[in-house]
Scaffold this motif. Structure first.
Motif, PDB file in Angstrom:
ATOM      1  N   MET A  75      18.885 -44.659   4.410  1.00 38.59           N
ATOM      2  CA  MET A  75      19.473 -44.544   3.072  1.00 38.59           C
ATOM      3  C   MET A  75      20.964 -44.200   3.150  1.00 38.59           C
ATOM      4  SD  MET A  75      16.383 -42.939   0.851  1.00 38.59           S
ATOM      5  CE  MET A  75      17.182 -43.307  -0.721  1.00 38.59           C
ATOM      6  N   LEU A  76      21.345 -43.374   4.112  1.00 36.70           N
ATOM      7  CA  LEU A  76      22.764 -43.079   4.312  1.00 36.70           C
ATOM      8  C   LEU A  76      23.526 -44.331   4.736  1.00 36.70           C
ATOM      9  CD1 LEU A  76      22.538 -39.647   6.171  1.00 36.70           C
ATOM     10  CD2 LEU A  76      23.462 -40.047   3.881  1.00 36.70           C
ATOM     11  N   GLU A  77      22.904 -45.134   5.600  1.00 34.19           N
ATOM     12  CA  GLU A  77      23.539 -46.383   6.039  1.00 34.19           C
ATOM     13  C   GLU A  77      23.738 -47.326   4.867  1.00 34.19           C
ATOM     14  OE1 GLU A  77      20.728 -47.483   9.073  1.00 34.19           O
ATOM     15  OE2 GLU A  77      21.882 -46.466  10.653  1.00 34.19           O
ATOM     16  N   ARG A  78      22.720 -47.474   4.021  1.00 30.86           N
ATOM     17  CA  ARG A  78      22.836 -48.343   2.842  1.00 30.86           C
ATOM     18  C   ARG A  78      23.923 -47.863   1.893  1.00 30.86           C
ATOM     19  NH1 ARG A  78      16.952 -48.038   1.808  1.00 30.86           N
ATOM     20  NH2 ARG A  78      16.080 -49.217   3.502  1.00 30.86           N
ATOM     21  N   ALA A  79      24.047 -46.545   1.774  1.00 31.68           N
ATOM     22  CA  ALA A  79      25.049 -45.966   0.873  1.00 31.68           C
ATOM     23  C   ALA A  79      26.439 -45.929   1.528  1.00 31.68           C
ATOM     24  CB  ALA A  79      24.633 -44.554   0.464  1.00 31.68           C
ATOM     25  N   GLU A  80      26.508 -46.301   2.811  1.00 34.58           N
ATOM     26  CA  GLU A  80      27.754 -46.276   3.581  1.00 34.58           C
ATOM     27  C   GLU A  80      28.418 -44.903   3.500  1.00 34.58           C
ATOM     28  OE1 GLU A  80      30.070 -49.591   2.203  1.00 34.58           O
ATOM     29  OE2 GLU A  80      28.714 -51.046   3.113  1.00 34.58           O
ATOM     30  N   LEU A  81      27.588 -43.871   3.696  1.00 38.23           N
ATOM     31  CA  LEU A  81      28.038 -42.490   3.570  1.00 38.23           C
ATOM     32  C   LEU A  81      28.150 -41.869   4.963  1.00 38.23           C
ATOM     33  CD1 LEU A  81      28.668 -40.472   1.305  1.00 38.23           C
ATOM     34  CD2 LEU A  81      26.281 -39.793   1.350  1.00 38.23           C
ATOM     35  N   THR A  82      29.363 -41.487   5.338  1.00 39.01           N
ATOM     36  CA  THR A  82      29.573 -40.859   6.644  1.00 39.01           C
ATOM     37  C   THR A  82      29.998 -39.407   6.460  1.00 39.01           C
ATOM     38  OG1 THR A  82      31.876 -41.606   6.722  1.00 39.01           O
ATOM     39  CG2 THR A  82      30.237 -43.030   7.784  1.00 39.01           C
ATOM     40  N   ASP A  83      29.791 -38.660   7.517  1.00 31.40           N
ATOM     41  CA  ASP A  83      30.179 -37.244   7.567  1.00 31.40           C
ATOM     42  C   ASP A  83      29.589 -36.434   6.415  1.00 31.40           C
ATOM     43  OD1 ASP A  83      31.646 -37.567   9.963  1.00 31.40           O
ATOM     44  OD2 ASP A  83      33.318 -38.391   8.815  1.00 31.40           O
ATOM     45  N   THR A  84      28.400 -36.806   6.004  1.00 37.98           N
ATOM     46  CA  THR A  84      27.640 -36.083   4.978  1.00 37.98           C
ATOM     47  C   THR A  84      26.212 -35.938   5.488  1.00 37.98           C
ATOM     48  OG1 THR A  84      28.989 -36.993   3.200  1.00 37.98           O
ATOM     49  CG2 THR A  84      26.835 -36.096   2.586  1.00 37.98           C
ATOM     50  N   ILE A  85      25.742 -34.706   5.540  1.00 39.21           N
ATOM     51  CA  ILE A  85      24.370 -34.449   5.966  1.00 39.21           C
ATOM     52  C   ILE A  85      23.484 -34.358   4.725  1.00 39.21           C
ATOM     53  CG2 ILE A  85      24.671 -31.932   5.983  1.00 39.21           C
ATOM     54  CD1 ILE A  85      22.790 -31.823   8.419  1.00 39.21           C
ATOM     55  N   ILE A  86      22.292 -34.913   4.844  1.00 39.53           N
ATOM     56  CA  ILE A  86      21.281 -34.746   3.794  1.00 39.53           C
ATOM     57  C   ILE A  86      20.031 -34.177   4.460  1.00 39.53           C
ATOM     58  CG2 ILE A  86      19.793 -35.865   2.100  1.00 39.53           C
ATOM     59  CD1 ILE A  86      22.020 -37.761   1.454  1.00 39.53           C
ATOM     60  N   VAL A  87      19.520 -33.092   3.876  1.00 43.50           N
ATOM     61  CA  VAL A  87      18.347 -32.398   4.392  1.00 43.50           C
ATOM     62  C   VAL A  87      17.255 -32.447   3.324  1.00 43.50           C
ATOM     63  CG1 VAL A  87      17.431 -30.225   5.287  1.00 43.50           C
ATOM     64  CG2 VAL A  87      19.855 -30.790   5.634  1.00 43.50           C
ATOM     65  N   VAL A  88      16.100 -32.995   3.687  1.00 42.84           N
ATOM     66  CA  VAL A  88      14.944 -32.984   2.792  1.00 42.84           C
ATOM     67  C   VAL A  88      14.002 -31.892   3.293  1.00 42.84           C
ATOM     68  CG1 VAL A  88      12.960 -34.267   1.906  1.00 42.84           C
ATOM     69  CG2 VAL A  88      15.164 -35.425   2.207  1.00 42.84           C
ATOM     70  N   THR A  89      13.730 -30.944   2.419  1.00 47.80           N
ATOM     71  CA  THR A  89      12.895 -29.790   2.772  1.00 47.80           C
ATOM     72  C   THR A  89      11.520 -29.957   2.143  1.00 47.80           C
ATOM     73  OG1 THR A  89      14.852 -28.381   2.851  1.00 47.80           O
ATOM     74  CG2 THR A  89      12.710 -27.278   2.629  1.00 47.80           C
ATOM     75  N   ARG A  90      10.494 -29.680   2.945  1.00 45.34           N
ATOM     76  CA  ARG A  90       9.115 -29.743   2.442  1.00 45.34           C
ATOM     77  C   ARG A  90       8.400 -28.443   2.754  1.00 45.34           C
ATOM     78  NH1 ARG A  90       4.123 -33.595   4.547  1.00 45.34           N
ATOM     79  NH2 ARG A  90       2.568 -32.807   3.087  1.00 45.34           N
ATOM     80  N   TRP A  91       7.751 -27.933   1.730  1.00 44.79           N
ATOM     81  CA  TRP A  91       6.833 -26.815   1.891  1.00 44.79           C
ATOM     82  C   TRP A  91       5.445 -27.419   1.797  1.00 44.79           C
ATOM     83  CZ3 TRP A  91      11.337 -26.575  -0.889  1.00 44.79           C
ATOM     84  CH2 TRP A  91      12.270 -25.612  -0.470  1.00 44.79           C
ATOM     85  N   TYR A  92       4.721 -27.419   2.901  1.00 41.77           N
ATOM     86  CA  TYR A  92       3.405 -28.058   2.988  1.00 41.77           C
ATOM     87  C   TYR A  92       2.401 -27.335   2.101  1.00 41.77           C
ATOM     88  CZ  TYR A  92      -0.859 -29.871   5.176  1.00 41.77           C
ATOM     89  OH  TYR A  92      -2.080 -30.456   5.418  1.00 41.77           O
ATOM     90  N   GLY A  93       1.645 -28.128   1.354  1.00 44.32           N
ATOM     91  CA  GLY A  93       0.698 -27.549   0.406  1.00 44.32           C
ATOM     92  C   GLY A  93      -0.748 -27.551   0.856  1.00 44.32           C
ATOM     93  N   GLY A  94      -1.012 -27.954   2.101  1.00 45.85           N
ATOM     94  CA  GLY A  94      -2.369 -27.895   2.611  1.00 45.85           C
ATOM     95  C   GLY A  94      -3.132 -29.205   2.588  1.00 45.85           C
ATOM     96  N   VAL A  95      -2.538 -30.247   1.994  1.00 47.60           N
ATOM     97  CA  VAL A  95      -3.194 -31.549   1.929  1.00 47.60           C
ATOM     98  C   VAL A  95      -2.261 -32.588   2.567  1.00 47.60           C
ATOM     99  CG1 VAL A  95      -4.090 -33.359   0.403  1.00 47.60           C
ATOM    100  CG2 VAL A  95      -4.406 -30.949  -0.194  1.00 47.60           C
ATOM    101  N   HIS A  96      -2.796 -33.366   3.518  1.00 44.09           N
ATOM    102  CA  HIS A  96      -1.997 -34.427   4.136  1.00 44.09           C
ATOM    103  C   HIS A  96      -1.686 -35.500   3.099  1.00 44.09           C
ATOM    104  CE1 HIS A  96      -2.161 -32.910   8.207  1.00 44.09           C
ATOM    105  NE2 HIS A  96      -3.451 -32.656   8.033  1.00 44.09           N
ATOM    106  N   LEU A  97      -0.427 -35.922   3.056  1.00 41.87           N
ATOM    107  CA  LEU A  97       0.006 -36.898   2.054  1.00 41.87           C
ATOM    108  C   LEU A  97       0.046 -38.321   2.587  1.00 41.87           C
ATOM    109  CD1 LEU A  97       2.935 -34.899   0.412  1.00 41.87           C
ATOM    110  CD2 LEU A  97       0.530 -34.972  -0.252  1.00 41.87           C
ATOM    111  N   GLY A  98      -0.135 -38.490   3.890  1.00 42.54           N
ATOM    112  CA  GLY A  98      -0.097 -39.829   4.464  1.00 42.54           C
ATOM    113  C   GLY A  98       1.258 -40.486   4.207  1.00 42.54           C
ATOM    114  N   GLY A  99       1.238 -41.771   3.901  1.00 41.57           N
ATOM    115  CA  GLY A  99       2.459 -42.529   3.672  1.00 41.57           C
ATOM    116  C   GLY A  99       3.226 -42.110   2.435  1.00 41.57           C
ATOM    117  N   ASP A 100       2.568 -41.401   1.526  1.00 42.67           N
ATOM    118  CA  ASP A 100       3.272 -40.950   0.311  1.00 42.67           C
ATOM    119  C   ASP A 100       4.443 -40.040   0.651  1.00 42.67           C
ATOM    120  OD1 ASP A 100       1.486 -42.361  -1.247  1.00 42.67           O
ATOM    121  OD2 ASP A 100       0.291 -40.597  -1.793  1.00 42.67           O
ATOM    122  N   ARG A 101       4.379 -39.374   1.792  1.00 44.26           N
ATOM    123  CA  ARG A 101       5.470 -38.462   2.144  1.00 44.26           C
ATOM    124  C   ARG A 101       6.780 -39.213   2.320  1.00 44.26           C
ATOM    125  NH1 ARG A 101       5.825 -38.037   7.960  1.00 44.26           N
ATOM    126  NH2 ARG A 101       4.185 -39.307   8.869  1.00 44.26           N
TER     127      ARG A 101
END
Length: 119
Positions: A75-101
């Motif tokens: 997604m960063l490559e598509r947006a042509e965004l450099t020198d910017t970090i993106i962090v996605v944080t997940r707190w696991y809720g006890g159920v596997h999400l499979g591909g939905d994650r």
């Protein structure tokens, strides 16, 4: 640092996204350290991230959420965004999400990019 909390909730898991400008790998490490100073982010199940460094190319870390870093990086490559970090944080809720994650990672990154575009 731009943070958006409660982007997605699914089967007990919660997602947030954070990001901002960085310089080099040391900048990525410093960003993550700063993020994890907030106790809830330090205790999160996953802090997956990616960045395209102008002086070092793509870097990413799944932090145990296999494939999440690659999704963020594409997604960063598509947006042509450099020198910017993106962090996605997940707190696991006890159920596997499979591909939905992966869809949730995309939703989080998209929310961050859209929010950043409003500045």
């Amino acid at each position: 640092m731009r943070q958006i909390e409660n982007v997605v909730r699914d089967r007990g898991s919660k997602y947030a996204v954070s990001g901002g400008p960085v310089q080099g790998r040391a900048g990525c490490a410093a960003f993550l350290t700063e993020l994890k100073r907030q106790k809830k982010y330090a205790k999160a199940t996953h802090n997956s991230w990616a960045c395209i460094l102008s002086d070092g190319g793509p870097v990413k870390d799944d932090d145990g959420e296999t494939g999440a870093g690659a999704v963020i990086l594409r997604m960063l490559e598509r947006a042509e965004l450099t020198d910017t970090i993106i962090v996605v944080t997940r707190w696991y809720g006890g159920v596997h999400l499979g591909g939905d994650r992966f869809a949730h990672v995309v939703t989080c990154v998209r929310a961050w990019l859209e929010d950043a575009a409003t500045d």
